[in-house]
Design an enzyme around this catalytic site. Sequence first.
Site: not given
Length: 480
Positions: A135-137, A304
């Site tokens: 997941h990009h989280a 991120n």
Amino acid sequence: MHALSPTDSAFLWMETRNQPMHVAGLNIFTPPPGSGPDFVARLLADWNQHAKAVAPFNLRPVLRMGLWYWEEDTEFELDYHLRHVALPQPGRIRELLAMVSRLHGHLLDRNRPLWELYVIEGLPGGRFAIYSKMHHALIDGVTGARMTANAMSVDAAEHKAPIWALPFQAHPTARKAKAAPNWLEQLSAIAKAGKEILPGVGSGLWDIVRAGYAEGATALPFQAPPTPFNVEISGSRRFAAQSYSLTRFKRIGEVAGATVNDVTLAICAGALREYLLAHGKLPKKSLVAMVPVSLHGETTAGGNQVSLLLASLATDIADPVERLRRIVASTTEAKERLTKMPRLQKLAHGITSISPLGAGIVTGTAAKHPLFNLVISNVPGPRDPLFLGGARLDEVYPVSIPTHYLALNITISGYGDALGFGFIACRRSVPALQRMLDYTDHAITELESALGLTAPRPKAATKAAPRKTVAAKAPRKKKA
């Protein structure tokens, strides 16, 4: 328990059935000489000995009082996350890309740690592939590439634990707990952050305000024309991939006075122009790409760490050399602005400049007034050959995220002398995506020809030359 940053939390809030927010990678391997047909089975048997996962692979998201946190999954099950599958015969790259297309459209289960890893057998010559998604989280593209490389070795004889069992110190969940700062330290940190963040918010808002009348090479929000890519999307995906020689791109850049990143944008622009021309939908105005800019070199934090710039792709220009020149002017001006900003100011500037995107998606105005047309990312990768349990890594392809009103995403990943192009799109919104591979070939040769360069003749594909990719041979057929 570890709290998510606002940026990481946003990827959880944005996720819907038609808009999964995970990123992935497709890696293709050649088993070591003389390893036999049971190599993958033995590799998996070894991996299954590592039944426990370390952060972030043992963490699942929980929502508490309107805030997202990572919580350890005390009932972690490896056999849910690690999956062994095989391609239908004849086991071509065509079947592999079709499988990845289907897998990439499936949501990750939020009741478990947000990752899955598929070991895929059945490629010609005993080769196998690994498709892994997170997941990009949890990660951005740069962090994901580093974690994947960390699980491999430059020495074929060295065998490491699998990726979920290897600590990765650059990820925020891997950092050791520190004593809570006192109130003076907290006030100082807030003041310092505000000193950098507020100017970034101001410059991002100014870009939005001046977009209607600004002159110069810089691309700004809302200057992009409506295209077939700026529509609502379905949950189905189509993935296409191909590798190209980094040396070719460097030669183009040297002659044209451009960076490899600028050449990559120009190649994508040429492919997009031909695709839209073929569908009779090329707008008179130039397409605008959002280009993520990694900030990992400016901080030790993981997760991120990305700002962004907007780049004109000059798709309204037929001449490939002039198109590249315009792209260089656009990115140079944008990068010069970002270079002058501290890290937090860059983050704030990027987030603020695209903040109207959410409202445009909710109201549907993003179709007629897009902030930008698509995302094009360039993720750096290792230069040295890598090995996984003795198997040589041959090809690397990133698989990113299409979203509502951004139905096409192009991500490029470097490995050795190869640049792996990964095209991911909504299957319904972007028909015949596989033709983008042909158009990318055309864009490279067109630019080389216009610059007076002769493209190097491709080597014959043999078992002794595994670095020659075969990923695009099947997709060049017209049948989907």
